[in-house]
Design an enzyme around this catalytic site. Sequence first.
Site, PDB file in Angstrom:
ATOM      1  N   LYS A 158       0.856  -1.183   0.000  1.00 18.77           N
ATOM      2  CA  LYS A 158       0.000   0.000   0.000  1.00 18.77           C
ATOM      3  C   LYS A 158       0.892   1.233   0.000  1.00 18.77           C
ATOM      4  O   LYS A 158       1.919   1.267   0.683  1.00 18.77           O
ATOM      5  CB  LYS A 158      -0.888  -0.025   1.245  1.00 18.77           C
ATOM      6  CG  LYS A 158      -1.944   1.069   1.319  1.00 18.77           C
ATOM      7  CD  LYS A 158      -2.824   0.832   2.542  1.00 18.77           C
ATOM      8  CE  LYS A 158      -3.905   1.882   2.682  1.00 18.77           C
ATOM      9  NZ  LYS A 158      -4.780   1.621   3.851  1.00 18.77           N
ATOM     10  N   SER A 238      -9.690   1.579   3.011  1.00 16.52           N
ATOM     11  CA  SER A 238      -8.809   2.341   2.145  1.00 16.52           C
ATOM     12  C   SER A 238      -7.788   1.484   1.400  1.00 16.52           C
ATOM     13  O   SER A 238      -7.159   1.954   0.444  1.00 16.52           O
ATOM     14  CB  SER A 238      -8.066   3.394   2.975  1.00 16.52           C
ATOM     15  OG  SER A 238      -7.219   2.785   3.935  1.00 16.52           O
ATOM     16  N   SER A 262     -10.261  -0.686   7.217  1.00 13.38           N
ATOM     17  CA  SER A 262      -9.591  -0.428   5.939  1.00 13.38           C
ATOM     18  C   SER A 262      -8.885  -1.626   5.329  1.00 13.38           C
ATOM     19  O   SER A 262      -8.463  -1.576   4.179  1.00 13.38           O
ATOM     20  CB  SER A 262      -8.585   0.718   6.086  1.00 13.38           C
ATOM     21  OG  SER A 262      -9.259   1.938   6.214  1.00 13.38           O
TER      22      SER A 262
END
Length: 554
Positions: A158, A238, A262
């Site tokens: 990420k 996210s 997330s």
Amino acid sequence: MKIWKKVLIVMLAIILIGALGVGGFIYYKLKAIMPDTQIEAQVQKQYIEEVKTSSKKTLDFSPFEKYMGKISDERYKELEKLLLDSDVAQIQEGFENKVYSVEEVTCFYLKRIQKYDNKLNTIIELNPDSIEIARALDKELDKGNINGKLFGIPVLLKDNIGTKDKMHNTAGAKALENSKSDKDAFIVSKIRKSNGIILGKANLSEWANFMSFDSSNGYSALGGQTHNPYGKFDVGGSSSGSAASVAANLTPISVGSETAGSMIYPSSQNSVVGIKPSLGLLSRDRIIPIAEAQDTAGTIGKSVKDATILFNELVGYDINDVETEKAKEYENIDYTKFLEKDGLKGMKIGLVVDEGVVGRYRNEDKEILDKVVQDLKNLGAEVKEVELGDEAFNINYMNVLLHGYKNDVNQYLKNIGSNDIKTIEDVVKFNKEDLENRAAYGQGLIEMAQEKNFTDEEIKKEIENNRKVSGEAIDKVLKDNDIEVLLTLSNYISGVYAPAGYPAITVPAGYRESGEPLGITLVASKFEEEKLIKAAYSYEQGTKKRKEPDMIVE
């Protein structure tokens, strides 16, 4: 107002934090929008009204072209058959048996990214050194040296996880487009030590969904809008790019992060396995934060086995993250030993049925959950309905996140040193110069964090209270009902386990009639990951619910 109605309203807010980030939480709490309508609004943003700006980066394949050119269409198809149905261990068996080289495998995934990611937008940046790393590992392979549980395996990170190489660490923000970390994040160093290949950086909801009041899951200025490979469904956030890239076979495994839902929500939405660990098992050093009171990295794979293998390599004490002091007790545990096919036999599971959860079910949730419960019973588990209680759903951690973002992001920027952006005040000013391209959905949450002033003591008390209330609620229901883990769908209780710092795992449970994926989520007490891994693996192996996406993305 009756107490159950109050609880329902609070639960609505909690669920929306996990599903949409805290920005979505504020917006939808005020609008009081129901779940399916809320999801429809996200789909509208992500596909019908998709934002496209001049800030979006283009992936650079030039460092790999001569290597990718070596793989013919015929060989690509051969590799596709060999790799897409293989787990991490099976891919490594292929290395040992000389079925393919590390270079070929890395090139294969790069070719898939080139073929599909222009529609999916799961990746912000590729590691220009990935092929060279693969070639170096092939030299070790020729000597018979296969060292490390991640040897030769491509891993996506990420894009809030720092690397000390040619890549940037941006949180998807235009303001950090040229920002680099001064060193590898601790968990990145562990991947490298295990001889995994950092393939690139995955897209995310910008600033891990802590940016605006009305955001779109999976959107960032630098990465554009991530799409769900299963169709026009909410991609989740996210860690959208981390989940969707694994689902689409653009990488075997990936690393995401979670503050509240997330990891769990996008994993559920993209039919992959996500492990959100107990706070303190994985270091957060050089990971762009929201609030270290709740932040943790986590792992994603197509299977429980793959997600566990990666998780197993990342656990460890880091002197730069005081929260990981407890990890000293767990870093020598081999969590892969808990991958037991009969792990559900005799296990006692509590199905969470608080009104705040049941009242938020979407269409088809009850029917899918009924089948899950029957499957669990068929696999030897005992399942009983339990309630966490009203107090567990009355936790408000917004102030913790606002204070954490302001202080922890500023500290991160200070730690990495040379960078044009020094503070979140600089971020706000930078975005205002071109809001249309730099902050398409606004930056209300960042501005709120900048304006709010809490004392460290105030926030410390709030963190301690939130952990106490949520943790005790989970522990009490486990003890009083003589059960080992809690069961729910997707991220429906992320607002309870997240502030407690407790672990969760999500596993594909099937698909709605529309084809939209849905996962079950299991929650345990702190540092009881082994129970989650046992239960999740047994359920996965006993049901085989996951199917590959058809990759038709309009």
